[in-house]
Enzyme design. Structure first.
Site, PDB file in Angstrom:
ATOM      1  N   ASP A  91       0.880  -1.217   0.060  1.00  0.00           N
ATOM      2  CA  ASP A  91       0.066  -0.162  -0.062  1.00  0.00           C
ATOM      3  C   ASP A  91       0.948   1.464  -0.132  1.00  0.00           C
ATOM      4  OD1 ASP A  91      -1.885   1.976   0.379  1.00  0.00           O
ATOM      5  OD2 ASP A  91      -3.000   0.828   1.810  1.00  0.00           O
ATOM      6  N   ASP A 102      -3.339   7.344  -3.306  1.00  0.00           N
ATOM      7  CA  ASP A 102      -3.228   6.116  -2.623  1.00  0.00           C
ATOM      8  C   ASP A 102      -3.593   4.945  -3.163  1.00  0.00           C
ATOM      9  OD1 ASP A 102      -3.362   4.608  -0.149  1.00  0.00           O
ATOM     10  OD2 ASP A 102      -5.206   5.473   0.730  1.00  0.00           O
ATOM     11  N   HIS A 161     -12.015   5.923   1.743  1.00  0.00           N
ATOM     12  CA  HIS A 161     -12.106   7.199   2.536  1.00  0.00           C
ATOM     13  C   HIS A 161     -11.864   8.434   1.543  1.00  0.00           C
ATOM     14  CE1 HIS A 161      -7.607   7.004   1.828  1.00  0.00           C
ATOM     15  NE2 HIS A 161      -7.860   5.831   2.223  1.00  0.00           N
ATOM     16  N   HIS A 169      -7.219  10.550   5.677  1.00  0.00           N
ATOM     17  CA  HIS A 169      -8.469   9.719   5.651  1.00  0.00           C
ATOM     18  C   HIS A 169      -9.442  10.687   6.051  1.00  0.00           C
ATOM     19  CE1 HIS A 169      -5.852   6.049   6.512  1.00  0.00           C
ATOM     20  NE2 HIS A 169      -6.733   5.652   5.599  1.00  0.00           N
ATOM     21  N   GLU A 194     -11.200   0.861  -1.281  1.00  0.00           N
ATOM     22  CA  GLU A 194     -10.182  -0.188  -1.047  1.00  0.00           C
ATOM     23  C   GLU A 194     -10.641  -1.476  -0.507  1.00  0.00           C
ATOM     24  OE1 GLU A 194      -7.110   0.831   1.824  1.00  0.00           O
ATOM     25  OE2 GLU A 194      -7.989   2.679   2.122  1.00  0.00           O
ATOM     26  N   GLU A 283      -6.462  -1.239  -4.266  1.00  0.00           N
ATOM     27  CA  GLU A 283      -7.079   0.352  -4.016  1.00  0.00           C
ATOM     28  C   GLU A 283      -6.448   0.957  -5.165  1.00  0.00           C
ATOM     29  OE1 GLU A 283      -4.987   2.219  -0.595  1.00  0.00           O
ATOM     30  OE2 GLU A 283      -6.679   3.794  -0.473  1.00  0.00           O
TER      31      GLU A 283
HETATM   32 MN    MN Z   1      -3.803   2.845   0.918  1.00  0.00          MN
HETATM   33 MN    MN Z   2      -6.525   4.160   1.499  1.00  0.00          MN
END
Ligand code: MN
Ligand code: MN
Length: 298
Positions: A91, A102, A161, A169, A194, A283
């Site tokens: 991630d 992200d 998010h 977030h 995600e 994600e």
């Molecule tokens: Mn992430």
């Molecule tokens: Mn994330």
């Protein structure tokens, strides 16, 4: 242009896109390097260095979660852990002037391809339904139904998010299962979606390890090394998460311990599937557009 209309060519969206372009390249190159015997630290440092080389900054330490780990694991300073025949989730985040991207991908070396496919296909299905007026609960329903179709469970206490300036977030929360109280997405919303899939029951809990931290509040600190660490945190990372190994001070663990005791920083405990089952994750980050969404981490 009506009053409510959002200009998706505005500077902040361009910076999200720039972060996303760097991130897409880094994700693919990092994932290609993951193999049995390769060290976690080598992958994390490769990805973080590459992000800087391409003109971005890591938005948070590269998360390398193995098997039952779902999030918040990153190598320690002299980490010598190497990959085995495991399920590995990478991630990764990039920021350009505080505007974030992200993304995450599962590299499966454990022989559970279909578990990795379940979260990947759930993400594709979710991206198909995203658009203005769509409720976040409906996105969660889509994710849940695809993962259950594979005979697995979504991890229900982890979610997507919103992405805000220097904030990883924010609202809206994008659930990984059907919920009745969702919010409607709007044009211009920037969100990360995600899905996590598991062959366990679908809940993660907090482990004991912490390698990722973030600023909680500003304060004056007496200890020299803790003060130097705090200066670096407030200048370089601001409110974004950082790793112990990113601190340029002598004995960073001690400095962090002091800052934690005074509630100046807080840690992110490693999250693990409660019964030790495998977890996969995929994600992407998107901008909600008039007719759907623009995936800017592809
Ligand atoms: Mn992430
Ligand atoms: Mn994330």
């Amino acid at each position: 242009m009506s009053e409510q209309e959002v200009d998706l060519s505005a500077e902040k969206y361009e910076k999200h896109r720039e972060a996303g372009e760097i991130l897409a390249q880094v994700r693919e190159e990092a994932a290609d390097r993951v193999d049995v015997g390769v060290s976690h630290l080598e992958i994390a440092e490769f990805a973080e260095d590459k992000i800087r080389e391409l003109g971005g900054k890591p938005a948070f330490p590269v998360n390398i979660s193995v098997d039952e780990e779902a999030a918040h694991a990153t190598p320690s300073i002299d980490d010598e852990t190497t990959f085995g025949e495991e399920m590995i989730n990478l991630d990764i985040g990039v920021q350009v002037d505080g505007w974030l991207a992200d993304t995450a991908i599962t590299v499966d070396l454990s022989g559970h391809d279909d578990l990795a496919e379940a979260s990947a296909e759930a993400l594709d299905a979710a991206l198909e339904v995203v658009g203005p007026g769509v409720e976040t609960g409906d996105i969660g329903a889509e994710i849940e139904s695809v993962i259950e179709g594979y005979g697995y469970n979504p991890v229900v206490n982890l979610s997507g998010h919103g992405l805000a300036h220097y904030e990883q977030h924010t609202e809206p929360n994008i659930p990984n299962r059907a919920v009745s109280q969702g919010v409607e997405l709007q044009v211009g919303d920037v969100v990360a979606i995600e899905p996590f899939a598991t062959d366990g029951s679908g809940k993660v809990g907090e482990g004991a390890e912490e390698e990722i931290f973030a600023l909680e509040r500003e304060a004056s600190v007496r200890d020299r090394s803790a003060r130097q660490a705090l200066d670096q945190i407030t200048e370089e990372f601001r409110t974004l998460p950082f790793a112990t190994r990113w601190l340029d001070v002598s004995r960073p663990e001690m400095a962090l311990c002091r800052l934690k005791m005074q509630n100046v920083v807080h840690g992110y405990p490693v999250l693990k599937e409660e019964d030790g089952f495998l977890v996969s994750q995929k994600e992407h980050s998107v901008i909600v557009t008039e007719d759907g969404c623009e995936v800017f981490t592809r």
